[in-house]
Scaffold this motif. Structure first.
Motif, PDB file in Angstrom:
ATOM      1  N   SER A   1       0.096 -53.555   3.353  1.00 56.53           N
ATOM      2  CA  SER A   1      -0.153 -54.919   2.874  1.00 56.53           C
ATOM      3  C   SER A   1      -1.296 -54.919   1.855  1.00 56.53           C
ATOM      4  CB  SER A   1      -0.469 -55.858   4.052  1.00 56.53           C
ATOM      5  OG  SER A   1      -1.782 -55.641   4.539  1.00 56.53           O
ATOM      6  N   LEU A   2      -2.254 -54.036   2.056  1.00 55.56           N
ATOM      7  CA  LEU A   2      -3.358 -53.925   1.094  1.00 55.56           C
ATOM      8  C   LEU A   2      -2.877 -53.322  -0.230  1.00 55.56           C
ATOM      9  CD1 LEU A   2      -6.091 -52.695   3.601  1.00 55.56           C
ATOM     10  CD2 LEU A   2      -6.211 -54.818   2.251  1.00 55.56           C
ATOM     11  N   ILE A   3      -1.965 -52.368  -0.117  1.00 57.60           N
ATOM     12  CA  ILE A   3      -1.414 -51.755  -1.333  1.00 57.60           C
ATOM     13  C   ILE A   3      -0.602 -52.787  -2.125  1.00 57.60           C
ATOM     14  CG2 ILE A   3       0.253 -50.041  -2.172  1.00 57.60           C
ATOM     15  CD1 ILE A   3      -0.731 -48.207   0.108  1.00 57.60           C
ATOM     16  N   ALA A   4       0.137 -53.616  -1.377  1.00 58.15           N
ATOM     17  CA  ALA A   4       0.913 -54.679  -2.038  1.00 58.15           C
ATOM     18  C   ALA A   4      -0.030 -55.674  -2.726  1.00 58.15           C
ATOM     19  CB  ALA A   4       1.792 -55.396  -1.016  1.00 58.15           C
ATOM     20  N   ALA A   5      -1.140 -55.976  -2.047  1.00 57.05           N
ATOM     21  CA  ALA A   5      -2.135 -56.885  -2.639  1.00 57.05           C
ATOM     22  C   ALA A   5      -2.671 -56.281  -3.937  1.00 57.05           C
ATOM     23  CB  ALA A   5      -3.270 -57.127  -1.644  1.00 57.05           C
ATOM     24  N   ARG A   6      -2.995 -54.995  -3.877  1.00 58.83           N
ATOM     25  CA  ARG A   6      -3.538 -54.322  -5.061  1.00 58.83           C
ATOM     26  C   ARG A   6      -2.540 -54.384  -6.228  1.00 58.83           C
ATOM     27  NH1 ARG A   6      -5.215 -48.358  -4.038  1.00 58.83           N
ATOM     28  NH2 ARG A   6      -2.954 -48.113  -3.993  1.00 58.83           N
ATOM     29  N   ALA A   7      -1.270 -54.155  -5.900  1.00 58.46           N
ATOM     30  CA  ALA A   7      -0.234 -54.202  -6.945  1.00 58.46           C
ATOM     31  C   ALA A   7      -0.188 -55.598  -7.574  1.00 58.46           C
ATOM     32  CB  ALA A   7       1.123 -53.817  -6.356  1.00 58.46           C
ATOM     33  N   ALA A   8      -0.231 -56.618  -6.732  1.00 56.02           N
ATOM     34  CA  ALA A   8      -0.178 -58.001  -7.237  1.00 56.02           C
ATOM     35  C   ALA A   8      -1.380 -58.299  -8.133  1.00 56.02           C
ATOM     36  CB  ALA A   8      -0.123 -58.980  -6.069  1.00 56.02           C
ATOM     37  N   ILE A   9      -2.544 -57.819  -7.712  1.00 61.88           N
ATOM     38  CA  ILE A   9      -3.758 -58.060  -8.498  1.00 61.88           C
ATOM     39  C   ILE A   9      -3.681 -57.307  -9.823  1.00 61.88           C
ATOM     40  CG2 ILE A   9      -6.262 -57.629  -8.551  1.00 61.88           C
ATOM     41  CD1 ILE A   9      -6.150 -58.176  -5.429  1.00 61.88           C
ATOM     42  N   GLU A  10      -3.165 -56.083  -9.748  1.00 56.89           N
ATOM     43  CA  GLU A  10      -2.990 -55.300 -10.987  1.00 56.89           C
ATOM     44  C   GLU A  10      -2.007 -55.979 -11.929  1.00 56.89           C
ATOM     45  OE1 GLU A  10      -4.157 -50.872  -9.211  1.00 56.89           O
ATOM     46  OE2 GLU A  10      -2.050 -51.386  -9.538  1.00 56.89           O
TER      47      GLU A  10
ATOM     48  N   MET B   1       0.291 -60.788   1.992  1.00 58.97           N
ATOM     49  CA  MET B   1      -0.070 -59.795   3.012  1.00 58.97           C
ATOM     50  C   MET B   1       0.372 -60.253   4.400  1.00 58.97           C
ATOM     51  SD  MET B   1      -3.894 -58.807   1.707  1.00 58.97           S
ATOM     52  CE  MET B   1      -4.199 -57.725   3.101  1.00 58.97           C
ATOM     53  N   LYS B   2       0.186 -61.532   4.640  1.00 57.11           N
ATOM     54  CA  LYS B   2       0.547 -62.123   5.928  1.00 57.11           C
ATOM     55  C   LYS B   2       2.026 -61.882   6.227  1.00 57.11           C
ATOM     56  CE  LYS B   2      -0.371 -66.566   8.156  1.00 57.11           C
ATOM     57  NZ  LYS B   2      -0.822 -67.953   7.943  1.00 57.11           N
ATOM     58  N   LYS B   3       2.821 -62.129   5.197  1.00 53.81           N
ATOM     59  CA  LYS B   3       4.270 -61.969   5.331  1.00 53.81           C
ATOM     60  C   LYS B   3       4.605 -60.530   5.723  1.00 53.81           C
ATOM     61  CE  LYS B   3       7.816 -64.407   2.800  1.00 53.81           C
ATOM     62  NZ  LYS B   3       8.027 -64.942   1.423  1.00 53.81           N
ATOM     63  N   ILE B   4       4.001 -59.581   5.040  1.00 56.63           N
ATOM     64  CA  ILE B   4       4.277 -58.163   5.326  1.00 56.63           C
ATOM     65  C   ILE B   4       3.922 -57.823   6.770  1.00 56.63           C
ATOM     66  CG2 ILE B   4       3.556 -55.794   4.771  1.00 56.63           C
ATOM     67  CD1 ILE B   4       3.211 -56.748   1.842  1.00 56.63           C
ATOM     68  N   ILE B   5       2.733 -58.251   7.189  1.00 56.74           N
ATOM     69  CA  ILE B   5       2.275 -57.881   8.542  1.00 56.74           C
ATOM     70  C   ILE B   5       3.082 -58.613   9.615  1.00 56.74           C
ATOM     71  CG2 ILE B   5       0.309 -57.969  10.143  1.00 56.74           C
ATOM     72  CD1 ILE B   5      -1.486 -57.482   7.650  1.00 56.74           C
ATOM     73  N   GLU B   6       3.367 -59.889   9.357  1.00 58.91           N
ATOM     74  CA  GLU B   6       4.127 -60.642  10.356  1.00 58.91           C
ATOM     75  C   GLU B   6       5.571 -60.148  10.472  1.00 58.91           C
ATOM     76  OE1 GLU B   6       1.741 -64.911  10.481  1.00 58.91           O
ATOM     77  OE2 GLU B   6       3.558 -64.738   9.240  1.00 58.91           O
ATOM     78  N   THR B   7       6.153 -59.753   9.350  1.00 59.30           N
ATOM     79  CA  THR B   7       7.539 -59.277   9.365  1.00 59.30           C
ATOM     80  C   THR B   7       7.644 -57.912  10.020  1.00 59.30           C
ATOM     81  OG1 THR B   7       7.712 -60.319   7.201  1.00 59.30           O
ATOM     82  CG2 THR B   7       9.584 -58.972   7.899  1.00 59.30           C
ATOM     83  N   ARG B   8       6.649 -57.062   9.760  1.00 60.59           N
ATOM     84  CA  ARG B   8       6.819 -55.658  10.138  1.00 60.59           C
ATOM     85  C   ARG B   8       6.095 -55.219  11.397  1.00 60.59           C
ATOM     86  NH1 ARG B   8       5.972 -52.236   5.270  1.00 60.59           N
ATOM     87  NH2 ARG B   8       5.735 -50.808   7.028  1.00 60.59           N
ATOM     88  N   THR B   9       5.274 -56.104  11.962  1.00 57.09           N
ATOM     89  CA  THR B   9       4.581 -55.682  13.192  1.00 57.09           C
ATOM     90  C   THR B   9       4.709 -56.734  14.286  1.00 57.09           C
ATOM     91  OG1 THR B   9       2.381 -56.714  12.989  1.00 57.09           O
ATOM     92  CG2 THR B   9       2.776 -54.766  11.635  1.00 57.09           C
ATOM     93  N   SER B  10       4.425 -56.295  15.519  1.00 55.93           N
ATOM     94  CA  SER B  10       4.370 -57.214  16.660  1.00 55.93           C
ATOM     95  C   SER B  10       2.937 -57.700  16.877  1.00 55.93           C
ATOM     96  CB  SER B  10       4.855 -56.488  17.924  1.00 55.93           C
ATOM     97  OG  SER B  10       4.052 -55.317  18.128  1.00 55.93           O
TER      98      SER B  10
ATOM     99  N   LEU C   1     -11.658 -52.358  -1.308  1.00 56.19           N
ATOM    100  CA  LEU C   1     -12.660 -52.909  -2.232  1.00 56.19           C
ATOM    101  C   LEU C   1     -12.086 -52.949  -3.637  1.00 56.19           C
ATOM    102  CD1 LEU C   1     -16.019 -51.222  -1.142  1.00 56.19           C
ATOM    103  CD2 LEU C   1     -15.387 -53.637  -0.948  1.00 56.19           C
ATOM    104  N   PHE C   2     -12.430 -53.998  -4.377  1.00 64.83           N
ATOM    105  CA  PHE C   2     -11.929 -54.147  -5.742  1.00 64.83           C
ATOM    106  C   PHE C   2     -13.096 -54.379  -6.693  1.00 64.83           C
ATOM    107  CE2 PHE C   2      -8.418 -55.176  -3.050  1.00 64.83           C
ATOM    108  CZ  PHE C   2      -7.287 -54.747  -3.735  1.00 64.83           C
ATOM    109  N   ASP C   3     -12.908 -53.958  -7.923  1.00 63.85           N
ATOM    110  CA  ASP C   3     -13.871 -54.295  -8.968  1.00 63.85           C
ATOM    111  C   ASP C   3     -13.038 -54.592 -10.211  1.00 63.85           C
ATOM    112  OD1 ASP C   3     -16.075 -54.745 -10.437  1.00 63.85           O
ATOM    113  OD2 ASP C   3     -17.070 -52.845  -9.963  1.00 63.85           O
ATOM    114  N   VAL C   4     -12.770 -55.866 -10.406  1.00 59.09           N
ATOM    115  CA  VAL C   4     -11.774 -56.266 -11.416  1.00 59.09           C
ATOM    116  C   VAL C   4     -12.470 -56.822 -12.660  1.00 59.09           C
ATOM    117  CG1 VAL C   4      -9.856 -57.830 -11.905  1.00 59.09           C
ATOM    118  CG2 VAL C   4     -10.029 -56.734  -9.666  1.00 59.09           C
TER     119      VAL C   4
END
Lengths: 281, 281
Positions: free
Chosen positions: A205-214, A227-236, A278-281
């Motif tokens: 989910s963090l990698i997906a966030a990074r991609a979106a920010i990029e 991120m919420k969607k990824i975690i809620e869909t893929r985990t219990s 961590l990000f530095d944009v």
């Protein structure tokens, strides 16, 4: 490698090194060492004459409903890991050795605590700051090593060192991950095997966030939803929080610019896992 | 004698001494030095290679209605006294140097504070413990010298050093008095000349208490009444407290036996004076 359990005896040893002008690198831990700790110890080894690893499950930083009693402990195992990584000393005091009486003076952390993990763990960072104050005064390190995985802890300790004027340099060390991306943690042993597989979704989910920010997304809410969607869909697991703050101030952020952190915590059946980027944009 | 105002530069100097294995004696003060301080500095001089006197009127230990702004300051005068007494260094930082931002981490004193001066000065000892934590980490003393006149402060600092594991030995030093018995204090300058004469009654009430105890009186209330009468009859001051506690725990005491302290505070028109006597019966 030598193991000390008593403050007085360990102090004598440390004082001898200080008198001889040796630099001391310190890795404070709660034990049950894994490769995350190993990377801290190795970095300390590369940068200092003497490397001290402390192992102390600090009751002061656990809430009444938290896992102090069940926190995993294995000193024999820890000795092997610490020695292999190049530690010179393990300092492993008992609780009565560290707190012979309930402390009459403690450290109180007034900022950076009401967000992320701090929000659901009142008093946690007071306990962390108190025990580190004690340990810094016993170990007298030149540098202290902390995993960036616990980013809020790093931010709080940055404040502790600055505000108490400790002559200690904080060295944050990058999170060590399993091959599938799950951040190493002593608490991973408490995951069921199904949860262990699901848990990869946290880092993803963090990698997906990074991609979106990029890709130019600058809206915190959109990123959090993604991120919420990824975690809620893929985990219990149950999401404790997914939050974005400036770093290291941990203040709210409206537009994703400058230095900021995306951090999350997810509760599984018997373990609560955290991760961040961590990000530095 | 050298005077430093910046932490970084002072640290370099201290580190040089530490590297050379020299012992450091530390006398923390709020300045406006008098013979009470002089006796602390002289004792530090006799027992250490290097003597550091800090001068810092710490805003954190003053309440909003207290005398922070009017607290007397005279660095020129202080330099003369400190040098004469044998100090090697004065460390006199500014408030922004010590608190560049409002501190995010402070020390909290949980015991020994709800009695004596602490009762009427909420947060006072938190401020004392916080600034001493900072100063200890800057000065890195082997021994720190405090006047027994502020007996509660000595008891609290005993707790601070023990609970934070500072590698510092606390040395309490006996109260220095004027010829007529009045305890030396920076605040004595605020007494009117009439009050100055009356103020001898404070010490004399303690001497009367001692005589009564030597004559076998073991009842705290009787002793307190006796002292109250002396101070009320002979001064225009208002008694803040006359209290008796075990020492250094500062717990209530029913029968005057063992180690205990009789302490008092009296408010005059522009100064609040304290005094005390320690007993071991």
């Amino acid at each position: 490698m030598k193991v000390f359990e008593r403050i007085t005896e360990f102090r004598n040893e440390i004082n001898e090194h200080k008198r001889n002008g040796r630099t001391i690198g310190f890795v404070p831990t709660m034990g049950y060492l894994h490769e995350g700790h190993l990377s801290l110890i190795e970095k300390a080894r590369a940068e200092n004459d003497i490397v001290v690893v402390s192992i102390f499950v600090n009751p002061l930083q656990f809430g009444p409903a938290e896992d102090y009693d069940s926190y995993p402990r294995d000193l024999g195992h820890d000795k092997g890991i610490a020695e292999k990584a190049g530690a010179d000393y393990i300092f492993a005091p008992s609780v009565p050795e560290m707190y012979p009486t309930p402390p009459s003076v403690t450290a109180t952390v007034k900022e950076r605590t009401d967000v992320l993990c701090g929000k659901s763990r009142p008093g946690h960072f007071d306990g962390v700051a108190t025990v580190l104050t004690k340990l810094f005064n016993i170990v007298l390190p030149d540098k202290a090593y902390f995993g960036q995985k616990d980013a809020q802890q790093v931010a709080v300790i940055e404040g502790l060192i600055k505000d108490f004027n400790f002559p200690v340099k904080l060295v944050p060390v990058e999170t060590v991950r399993e091959e599938d991306g799950l951040a190493k943690s002593s608490r991973n042993v408490f995951l069921t095997s199904a949860e262990r597989k699901e848990a990869t979704a946290l880092h993803e989910s963090l990698i997906a966030a990074r991609a979106a920010i990029e890709n130019g997304n600058r809206d915190p809410e959109t990123i959090i939803e993604l991120m919420k969607k990824i975690i809620e869909t893929r985990t219990s697991g149950k999401i404790d929080y997914i939050e974005i703050y400036t770093y290291p101030e941990l203040k709210p952020i409206d537009v994703l610019e400058g230095r900021f952190i995306i951090a999350l915590a997810v509760r599984f059946s018997a373990a609560r896992l955290i991760d961040n980027m961590l990000f530095d944009v």
